[in-house]
Enzyme design. Structure first.
Site, PDB file in Angstrom:
ATOM      1  N   GLU A 432       3.994 -48.186  -2.719  1.00 39.76           N
ATOM      2  CA  GLU A 432       2.970 -48.201  -3.743  1.00 39.76           C
ATOM      3  C   GLU A 432       1.610 -48.398  -3.106  1.00 39.76           C
ATOM      4  OE1 GLU A 432       4.519 -52.506  -5.262  1.00 39.76           O
ATOM      5  OE2 GLU A 432       2.566 -51.904  -6.063  1.00 39.76           O
ATOM      6  N   ASP A 506       6.038 -53.975  -3.244  1.00 40.02           N
ATOM      7  CA  ASP A 506       5.681 -55.372  -3.016  1.00 40.02           C
ATOM      8  C   ASP A 506       6.694 -56.292  -3.678  1.00 40.02           C
ATOM      9  OD1 ASP A 506       3.472 -54.543  -1.698  1.00 40.02           O
ATOM     10  OD2 ASP A 506       2.071 -54.882  -3.359  1.00 40.02           O
ATOM     11  N   ASP A 508       6.528 -58.547  -5.767  1.00 40.28           N
ATOM     12  CA  ASP A 508       5.956 -59.255  -6.920  1.00 40.28           C
ATOM     13  C   ASP A 508       6.354 -58.522  -8.200  1.00 40.28           C
ATOM     14  OD1 ASP A 508       4.447 -56.985  -6.910  1.00 40.28           O
ATOM     15  OD2 ASP A 508       2.575 -57.958  -6.326  1.00 40.28           O
ATOM     16  N   ASP A 510       4.677 -56.575 -10.253  1.00 42.95           N
ATOM     17  CA  ASP A 510       4.285 -55.177 -10.282  1.00 42.95           C
ATOM     18  C   ASP A 510       5.215 -54.326  -9.429  1.00 42.95           C
ATOM     19  OD1 ASP A 510       2.290 -55.037 -12.049  1.00 42.95           O
ATOM     20  OD2 ASP A 510       0.632 -55.064 -10.593  1.00 42.95           O
TER      21      ASP A 510
END
Ligand code: 0RA
Length: 645
Positions: A432, A506, A508, A510
């Site tokens: 991403e 990542d 996290d 998102d």
């Protein structure tokens, strides 16, 4: 007689030895899959007894000591002594390869389940010990085995009363199973539930007593009992969707010893088809003749009905995919001599099944829909809608096709391709954002690793019709970079440009969302690429701990705590938290996440197709309430297997 006896015993011992030497040949693998297969093998014998009409209840218990007990109330494994060998039938069933339920002529079964159909003797050979109890003829019979070898003869005592049945308890041999011998509750529960759906009326109780071994731990139990059989299976799969018609369409019949059962229901708010095929209780992931027959007859029947009801213009014809849009269905066939084909042996090959399914379903479905014009019209309208959307999509698709033909060498501009042209050794990392893309491009081994950075969130394929999908630039990039075909069309593994498709986002929220969007895309666009194991998830570290000249990467909070708690009391150290991949130095990203020597990749595996379909519907669909509930109670049901490759 003594001669035969000796020869027979030697054969038995050689058989057991061979199973222990080459377990993979009998149970597929010595990893978790093979381990769970032991349970299925034993349960299948009880299910066979139920299919023969003699057994109603099956209890599966995970015991505190790690063993498993399967009890049924069938006739009990025969215990009579064979005149030639002097051994009981029970001992023969447990020690002789290929002497499962199929050995009795009159008493044998019409069909037998079990992916490999290897029988209880294989479970016995791969267990540290097995204890069998049979209630039969008013007596209780018991025998114990260790690593496949009988420990004494069959013991017999009175006291069974009217009770009949079989109990098998086994402890898998920890020297055989490489991934340990701990059973996964969800995996077993999923398969047991599936078996209960497929064999309506059989009650399967699952009890997990393992937690009792720890203080305060509680037992966990579930019972699966579906009188409606596969009809209830479809209801279960559709429980988050809005039905297009209330009643499940159900067909059951038998021809030439082939039993066919089909349950169907269309949903108003679903745009893919979800047909599950089973042959002899085995999930046929790669389809086969039963599914081919079903698809053919659905297309023919609904086209002819649509024409009869003046819903089709001129020589317009509804395509199979149009008709199957929003369809959830289960087809379960029982075939006397199943042929399983393909690499994974999960494709039904028996050619006679195609025509049998076609004719049985054709007759019943036509009559059913002729008597229910409201249902027929709803299905036809839905198919017509799909037909029109497909026309629009075809135009958009032509664009993609023309583009990829004209510019066959023009891969998406942001793709940093690898230099090898051999897909089997190529990997692509989908990342991403440009900053992570930059680190990955610098950190990679360009010989075999390609990087495709995506900008922001990709389109939610669950909520989008085909025409929009093809217009989306990020999706276009994925399609051309990976070498994917057209949505829903036959998956061509040979066209795939990389055999490892690695989602690297990542660590996290998102990142997790983007990962789910990508998985949904792969699953809905071309499910076979997920089923066939081409999709992986990268596992970047969350922390780096530095202490003096040493450093450690940690992939979870627990790991971080474990490492720091191992330090002396006043140790000085620093913890760096990686907020995103873009924050990592290229070399760090290589060392921790991309280098095949040191990284962990998780392969995405769909163990439970019905559950996966629902997962995607709930996570990515329109209905908000079930989604919230689902996330709160389950997390993700996709099975991610650790693979250090
Ligand atoms: C062979 C023949 C018969 C039953 C069975 C095997 C049998 C095996 C297992 C394994 C677990 N549960 C089982 N239940 C039955 C037929 C026996 C007869 O004719 O009475």
């Amino acid at each position: 007689m003594t001669n035969n006896y000796g020869a027979e015993q030697i054969q038995v011992l050689e058989g057991i030895e061979h199973v222990r030497k080459r377990p993979g040949m009998y149970i597929g693998s010595t990893g978790p899959r093979g381990l769970h297969h032991l349970v299925y093998e034993v349960v299948d014998n009880s299910v066979d007894e139920a299919l023969a009409g003699y057994c109603k209840n099956i209890d599966v218990t995970l015991n505190e000591d790690g063993s498993v007990t399967v009890v049924d109330d069938g006739r009990g494994i025969p215990t009579d002594i064979h005149p030639r060998t002097g051994k009981s039938a029970l001992e023969t069933v447990l020690t002789k390869l290929g002497a499962g339920g199929k050995f009795g002529e009159g008493g044998g079964y019409k069909v037998s389940g079990g992916l490999h159909g290897v029988g209880i003797s294989v479970v016995n050979a791969l267990s540290q010990w097995v204890e069998v109890t049979v209630w039969r003829d008013g007596k209780i019979h018991t025998q114990r085995f260790e690593r496949g070898i009988p420990q004494g003869d069959l013991q017999m005592k009175p006291g069974a009363g009217d009770r009949t049945g079989t109990s098998v308890t086994f402890l898998p041999d920890s020297t055989i199973f490489t991934g340990g011998i701990e059973f996964d509750y969800a995996t077993l529960a999923g398969r047991l539930r599936e078996l209960a759906f497929l064999n309506g009326g059989v009650r399967i109780a699952f009890l997990d007593n393992r937690a009792k071994a720890t203080e305060g731990g509680e037992a966990h139990s579930e019972t699966y009992f579906y009188e409606g059989g596969i009809r209830e299976y479809v209801t279960y799969m559709n429980r988050e969707k809005n039905a297009l018609h209330e009643e499940i369409i159900y067909v059951q019949g038998e021809r030439n010893n082939v039993q066919v059962e089909v349950a169907l229901q269309w949903s108003a708010d679903a745009y893919t088809d979800n047909l599950l095929g089973f042959a002899n209780n085995i999930r046929t992931i790669d389809g086969g003749t039963h599914l081919e027959g079903l698809k053919t007859v659905l297309t023919r029947t609904l086209n002819s009905l649509a024409r009869k009801r003046n819903k089709l213009r001129d020589d317009d014809k509804l395509a199979g995919e149009n008709i199957r849009e929003g369809l959830t269905g289960v087809i379960s066939v029982k075939v006397p001599d199943p042929e399983f084909e393909g690499q994974t042996k999960t494709k039904l090959g028996n050619t006679e099944v195609r025509g049998i399914v076609d004719s049985l379903v054709g007759e019943v479905l036509t009559e059913y829909l002729e008597f229910r014009p409201g249902v027929a019209d709803a299905i036809i309208e839905k198919a017509l809608e799909a037909f029109r959307a497909a026309e629009a999509a075809r135009k958009a698709r032509e664009l993609v096709r023309r583009k990829s033909v004209l510019e066959s060498s023009t891969l998406p501009g942001k793709l940093a391709d690898c230099s090898t042209r051999d897909p089997s050794e190529s990997e692509i990392f989908i990342v991403e954002g440009d900053s992570a893309g930059g680190s990955a491009k610098q950190g990679r081994d360009r010989r075999f690793q390609a990087i495709l950075p995506l900008r922001g969130k990709i389109l939610n394929i669950e909520k989008t019709d085909d025409a929009k999908i093809y217009k989306n630039t990020e999706i276009q990039a994925l399609i051309t970079a990976l070498g994917l075909g057209i949505k829903g069309e036959e998956f061509e593994a040979s066209q795939l440009r990389y055999h490892r498709i690695v989602i690297m986002t990542d660590a996290d929220v998102d990142g997790a969302h983007i990962r789910t969007l990508l998985l949904t895309f792969f699953y809905r666009y071309q499910r076979a690429m997920v089923d066939q194991g081409f999709v992986y998830i990268a596992c970047p570290p969350l922390y780096k701990i530095e202490r003096g000249r040493n450093h450690y990467y940690c992939y979870s909070d627990r790991e971080r705590d474990q490492i720091t708690s191992g330090f002396p009391e006043n140790a000085k150290y620093e913890i760096q938290r990686f907020k995103g991949l873009g924050e990592m130095m290229p070399q760090q990203l290589w060392d921790t996440t991309m280098n095949p020597e040191t990284r962990t990749l998780k392969r995405v595996e769909i163990e439970d197709a019905a559950e996966a379909d629902r997962t995607f519907t709930v996570l990515m669909g329109d209905r908000v309430a079930p989604r919230r509930e689902f996330i709160e109670t389950h997390g993700s049901k996709l099975n991610l297997t650790d693979l250090d490759i």
